[in-house]
Design a protein around this motif. Structure first.
Motif, PDB file in Angstrom:
ATOM      1  N   ILE A 204      -3.929  11.846   7.237  1.00 53.08           N
ATOM      2  CA  ILE A 204      -4.453  13.135   6.759  1.00 53.08           C
ATOM      3  C   ILE A 204      -3.828  13.508   5.420  1.00 53.08           C
ATOM      4  CG2 ILE A 204      -4.499  15.610   7.259  1.00 53.08           C
ATOM      5  CD1 ILE A 204      -4.703  14.880  10.235  1.00 53.08           C
ATOM      6  N   LYS A 205      -2.509  13.319   5.308  1.00 54.75           N
ATOM      7  CA  LYS A 205      -1.822  13.628   4.047  1.00 54.75           C
ATOM      8  C   LYS A 205      -2.315  12.733   2.916  1.00 54.75           C
ATOM      9  CE  LYS A 205       2.798  14.258   2.094  1.00 54.75           C
ATOM     10  NZ  LYS A 205       2.487  13.515   0.851  1.00 54.75           N
ATOM     11  N   SER A 206      -2.523  11.449   3.219  1.00 53.86           N
ATOM     12  CA  SER A 206      -3.002  10.516   2.195  1.00 53.86           C
ATOM     13  C   SER A 206      -4.398  10.904   1.716  1.00 53.86           C
ATOM     14  CB  SER A 206      -3.011   9.087   2.747  1.00 53.86           C
ATOM     15  OG  SER A 206      -1.707   8.680   3.098  1.00 53.86           O
ATOM     16  N   LEU A 207      -5.285  11.249   2.656  1.00 52.02           N
ATOM     17  CA  LEU A 207      -6.635  11.667   2.276  1.00 52.02           C
ATOM     18  C   LEU A 207      -6.601  12.960   1.458  1.00 52.02           C
ATOM     19  CD1 LEU A 207      -8.614  10.884   5.557  1.00 52.02           C
ATOM     20  CD2 LEU A 207      -8.841   9.718   3.351  1.00 52.02           C
ATOM     21  N   ILE A 212      -7.265  15.626  -3.752  1.00 52.80           N
ATOM     22  CA  ILE A 212      -6.696  16.490  -4.797  1.00 52.80           C
ATOM     23  C   ILE A 212      -6.639  15.750  -6.129  1.00 52.80           C
ATOM     24  CG2 ILE A 212      -4.585  17.653  -5.544  1.00 52.80           C
ATOM     25  CD1 ILE A 212      -4.087  18.409  -2.634  1.00 52.80           C
ATOM     26  N   SER A 213      -6.228  14.457  -6.072  1.00 52.63           N
ATOM     27  CA  SER A 213      -6.139  13.685  -7.318  1.00 52.63           C
ATOM     28  C   SER A 213      -7.508  13.476  -7.955  1.00 52.63           C
ATOM     29  CB  SER A 213      -5.478  12.331  -7.042  1.00 52.63           C
ATOM     30  OG  SER A 213      -6.282  11.547  -6.174  1.00 52.63           O
ATOM     31  N   LYS A 214      -8.544  13.405  -7.150  1.00 51.83           N
ATOM     32  CA  LYS A 214      -9.902  13.233  -7.664  1.00 51.83           C
ATOM     33  C   LYS A 214     -10.581  14.576  -7.936  1.00 51.83           C
ATOM     34  CE  LYS A 214      -9.862   8.743  -7.406  1.00 51.83           C
ATOM     35  NZ  LYS A 214      -9.938   7.908  -8.640  1.00 51.83           N
ATOM     36  N   LYS A 215      -9.831  15.653  -7.714  1.00 48.49           N
ATOM     37  CA  LYS A 215     -10.328  17.008  -7.928  1.00 48.49           C
ATOM     38  C   LYS A 215     -11.602  17.283  -7.129  1.00 48.49           C
ATOM     39  CE  LYS A 215      -8.362  17.338 -12.552  1.00 48.49           C
ATOM     40  NZ  LYS A 215      -8.632  17.602 -13.992  1.00 48.49           N
TER      41      LYS A 215
END
Length: 217
Positions: A204-207, A212-215
């Protein structure tokens, strides 16, 4: 009346007996496992029959045949190792409780020819058996006969009590083993659950970090 009562009890309070027969080849070793309490007398009676290829049946005797008997304790110690004839009796007293391995192996001479090398071995194992000497009993008067039979009966009762104590020890050991196994299974299930929960949280944290990184969020 008292003698009849003792005789009646003697018919019931007898030690465990295992009687069987099995087939074996020449010089082939056959073994059975006997679970015996500590300090217990074990008596074995055996008889070997030879297969006659012409008569197509087992003969009553097997002259010229020897039977090598070996008894091994639970600690792998050889308690008995002796060569007997085609029919005989062997005995030993257990020093440890547990599974004793009793092996029989034919030891024929080169002058004995077996049709198909086929043997039938009759084996009677008696655990905790103490025989009464009937000649001594008959030589005594009635009072002494009752005393002798009472002493023999007491020995049998002691043996039964020893068997019961041994069964309780085995049951206690089995119960402890079962409890330890169940405890290990429970802890393994808890560890598996924690691992799965940790993997789920990490995914879940990785997703979330990916989105977030892909906005995307």
């Amino acid at each position: 009346m008292k003698s009849q009562l003792i005789g009646f009890l003697m018919n019931f309070l007898i030690s465990f007996s295992l009687a069987l027969y099995f087939h074996s080849g020449e010089r082939e070793e056959k073994c059975i496992i006997e679970d015996v309490p500590t300090d217990t007398l074990v008596i074995g009676n055996y008889k070997v029959q030879r297969w006659d290829i012409h008569k197509q049946e087992f003969l009553e005797s097997a002259p010229g045949l020897g039977m090598f008997v070996t008894v091994t304790t639970p600690s792998a110690e050889v308690l008995l190792s002796k060569l007997y004839g085609p029919q005989g009796t062997f005995s030993f007293t257990s020093h440890l409780s547990g599974e004793h391995i009793i092996c029989l192996q034919s030891n024929s001479t080169r002058f004995v020819a077996f049709g198909g090398s086929k043997l039938r071995i009759h084996l009677d194992i008696r655990v905790g058996e103490h025989f009464l000497d009937e000649s001594v009993v008959q030589a005594k008067d009635k009072v002494n006969e009752v005393n002798i039979r009472l002493e023999h009966l007491i020995e049998q009762v002691h043996h039964i009590s020893k068997e019961q104590n041994y069964e309780r020890e085995r049951e206690e050991k089995f119960r402890k083993t079962s409890e330890e196994t169940n405890s290990n299974i429970l802890w393994w299930a808890i560890v598996q659950t924690l691992i799965l929960v940790s993997i789920g949280i990490w995914q879940i944290k990785s997703l979330r970090d990916f989105f977030i990184s892909k906005k995307l969020v």
